[in-house]
Scaffold this active site. Structure first.
Site, PDB file in Angstrom:
ATOM      1  N   LYS A  98      21.747   6.169  -2.871  1.00 48.07           N
ATOM      2  CA  LYS A  98      21.399   5.318  -2.001  1.00 48.07           C
ATOM      3  C   LYS A  98      20.595   4.194  -2.629  1.00 48.07           C
ATOM      4  O   LYS A  98      20.961   2.922  -2.564  1.00 48.07           O
ATOM      5  CB  LYS A  98      20.350   5.839  -0.821  1.00 48.07           C
ATOM      6  CG  LYS A  98      19.993   4.675   0.147  1.00 48.07           C
ATOM      7  CD  LYS A  98      18.862   5.147   0.742  1.00 48.07           C
ATOM      8  CE  LYS A  98      18.061   4.030   1.362  1.00 48.07           C
ATOM      9  NZ  LYS A  98      16.794   4.011   2.211  1.00 48.07           N
ATOM     10  N   HIS A 139      20.428  -2.522  -0.623  1.00 47.17           N
ATOM     11  CA  HIS A 139      20.062  -3.900  -0.338  1.00 47.17           C
ATOM     12  C   HIS A 139      18.960  -3.907  -1.341  1.00 47.17           C
ATOM     13  O   HIS A 139      18.803  -5.108  -1.944  1.00 47.17           O
ATOM     14  CB  HIS A 139      19.816  -4.142   1.251  1.00 47.17           C
ATOM     15  CG  HIS A 139      18.511  -3.053   1.867  1.00 47.17           C
ATOM     16  ND1 HIS A 139      18.910  -1.678   1.574  1.00 47.17           N
ATOM     17  CD2 HIS A 139      17.452  -3.039   2.260  1.00 47.17           C
ATOM     18  CE1 HIS A 139      17.803  -0.798   2.466  1.00 47.17           C
ATOM     19  NE2 HIS A 139      16.929  -2.115   2.620  1.00 47.17           N
ATOM     20  N   ASP A 196      10.199  -7.792   1.910  1.00 46.23           N
ATOM     21  CA  ASP A 196      10.316  -7.496   3.086  1.00 46.23           C
ATOM     22  C   ASP A 196      11.612  -7.359   3.433  1.00 46.23           C
ATOM     23  O   ASP A 196      12.543  -7.725   3.040  1.00 46.23           O
ATOM     24  CB  ASP A 196       9.740  -8.898   4.167  1.00 46.23           C
ATOM     25  CG  ASP A 196       9.358  -8.614   5.366  1.00 46.23           C
ATOM     26  OD1 ASP A 196       8.485  -7.570   5.496  1.00 46.23           O
ATOM     27  OD2 ASP A 196       9.839  -9.049   6.524  1.00 46.23           O
ATOM     28  N   HIS A 244       0.884  -1.248   0.011  1.00 45.07           N
ATOM     29  CA  HIS A 244      -0.129  -0.136   0.017  1.00 45.07           C
ATOM     30  C   HIS A 244       0.831   1.204  -0.044  1.00 45.07           C
ATOM     31  O   HIS A 244       0.303   2.279   0.179  1.00 45.07           O
ATOM     32  CB  HIS A 244      -0.907  -0.059   1.205  1.00 45.07           C
ATOM     33  CG  HIS A 244      -2.275  -1.061   1.122  1.00 45.07           C
ATOM     34  ND1 HIS A 244      -2.107  -2.345   1.445  1.00 45.07           N
ATOM     35  CD2 HIS A 244      -3.362  -0.808   0.734  1.00 45.07           C
ATOM     36  CE1 HIS A 244      -3.250  -2.825   1.215  1.00 45.07           C
ATOM     37  NE2 HIS A 244      -4.035  -2.021   0.689  1.00 45.07           N
ATOM     38  N   ASN A 245       2.136   1.002  -0.017  1.00 45.60           N
ATOM     39  CA  ASN A 245       3.101   2.237   0.037  1.00 45.60           C
ATOM     40  C   ASN A 245       3.276   2.527  -1.413  1.00 45.60           C
ATOM     41  O   ASN A 245       3.895   2.147  -2.218  1.00 45.60           O
ATOM     42  CB  ASN A 245       4.407   1.555   0.722  1.00 45.60           C
ATOM     43  CG  ASN A 245       5.338   2.769   0.969  1.00 45.60           C
ATOM     44  OD1 ASN A 245       5.524   3.459   0.083  1.00 45.60           O
ATOM     45  ND2 ASN A 245       6.178   2.646   2.058  1.00 45.60           N
ATOM     46  N   LYS A 301       6.929   3.122  -2.492  1.00 46.25           N
ATOM     47  CA  LYS A 301       7.677   1.704  -2.883  1.00 46.25           C
ATOM     48  C   LYS A 301       7.075   1.543  -4.230  1.00 46.25           C
ATOM     49  O   LYS A 301       7.960   1.085  -5.038  1.00 46.25           O
ATOM     50  CB  LYS A 301       7.350   0.831  -1.885  1.00 46.25           C
ATOM     51  CG  LYS A 301       7.943  -0.622  -2.234  1.00 46.25           C
ATOM     52  CD  LYS A 301       7.787  -1.482  -0.850  1.00 46.25           C
ATOM     53  CE  LYS A 301       8.276  -1.279   0.318  1.00 46.25           C
ATOM     54  NZ  LYS A 301       7.978  -2.480   1.162  1.00 46.25           N
ATOM     55  N   TYR A 307      15.939   3.670   9.619  1.00 48.63           N
ATOM     56  CA  TYR A 307      16.964   3.927  10.463  1.00 48.63           C
ATOM     57  C   TYR A 307      18.246   4.258   9.707  1.00 48.63           C
ATOM     58  O   TYR A 307      19.470   4.424   9.946  1.00 48.63           O
ATOM     59  CB  TYR A 307      17.564   2.343  10.864  1.00 48.63           C
ATOM     60  CG  TYR A 307      16.604   1.577  12.027  1.00 48.63           C
ATOM     61  CD1 TYR A 307      17.086   1.224  13.120  1.00 48.63           C
ATOM     62  CD2 TYR A 307      15.239   1.334  11.442  1.00 48.63           C
ATOM     63  CE1 TYR A 307      16.129   0.222  13.914  1.00 48.63           C
ATOM     64  CE2 TYR A 307      14.401   0.396  12.257  1.00 48.63           C
ATOM     65  CZ  TYR A 307      14.971   0.267  13.670  1.00 48.63           C
ATOM     66  OH  TYR A 307      13.963  -0.540  14.538  1.00 48.63           O
TER      67      TYR A 307
END
Length: 202
Positions: A183, A188, A74, A14-15, A18, A162
């Protein structure tokens, strides 16, 4: 490894941020993207204890509900001195009655390292697991990682989560200080996406 031959792909999130990031990465492949919100799908309960377990829940739930291939991710941070915590509970450490507070989560991370007298460098990794699932139950899994260390005090107001306490290996800046395009090039998630593109789209 199964090649992706469909024209539509559901991003199991829902982002909107993203979704936009993934749309940029998949733009060259002519795939039409939709999200959970476009299909009125609820957020499934993520009750696994691993990144791949939770990513599989999200991808297969969306694929089963819509009959479309679905992609989920995730991700989180693992800290060596905390035996891999917060890991899959990365967002949970930020939860408060008024929403997520990542300053609280970052402070907890540093305080726990201090309590355990963990020596510098305080090594950590950002991890991402992508699961590409088809309605017939088949899936492909891709893991990405960015190695670095936890630093204090917090530095930078870019990124999210973070990022202000994570300094990636080979860089003097934290993710919180880094240009978001830089970035996104080394992260990742970028690592996992490169593997997925090579395996299923190229």
């Amino acid at each position: 490894m199964r090649k992706f031959s469909e024209t539509n792909l559901l991003i199991a999130t829902h982002n909107r941020g993203k979704l936009d990031e993934i749309a940029d990465l998949l733009l060259p492949y002519g795939v039409t993207l939709t999200s959970n919100a476009d299909h009125g799908l609820p957020e499934p309960i993520e009750n696994e204890t691993s990144f791949v377990g939770n990513a599989r829940i999200k991808a297969h739930s969306a694929a089963k509900a819509t009959g479309l291939a679905a992609l989920s991710d995730d991700s989180g941070i693992t800290v060596n001195g905390l035996d891999g915590a917060p890991g899959v509970y990365t967002a949970d450490w930020a939860e408060t009655p008024n929403g997520r507070d990542f300053v609280k989560a970052m402070t907890r991370t540093w305080d726990e390292l201090n309590t355990l007298s963990i020596a510098e460098p305080r090594l950590a990794q950002f991890r991402c697991c992508l699961v590409l699932a088809w309605p017939d139950g088949h899936d492909e899994v891709f893991n990405g990682v960015m190695h670095g260390r936890i630093v204090w005090p917090m530095r930078g107001d870019q990124g999210h989560g973070y990022d202000p306490i994570f300094q990636p290996d080979g860089f003097d800046e934290t993710f919180g200080e880094m240009d978001r395009f830089e970035k996104n090039r080394i992260s990742h998630r970028a690592d996992a996406f490169r593997k997925m593109i090579d395996g299923c789209f190229a």
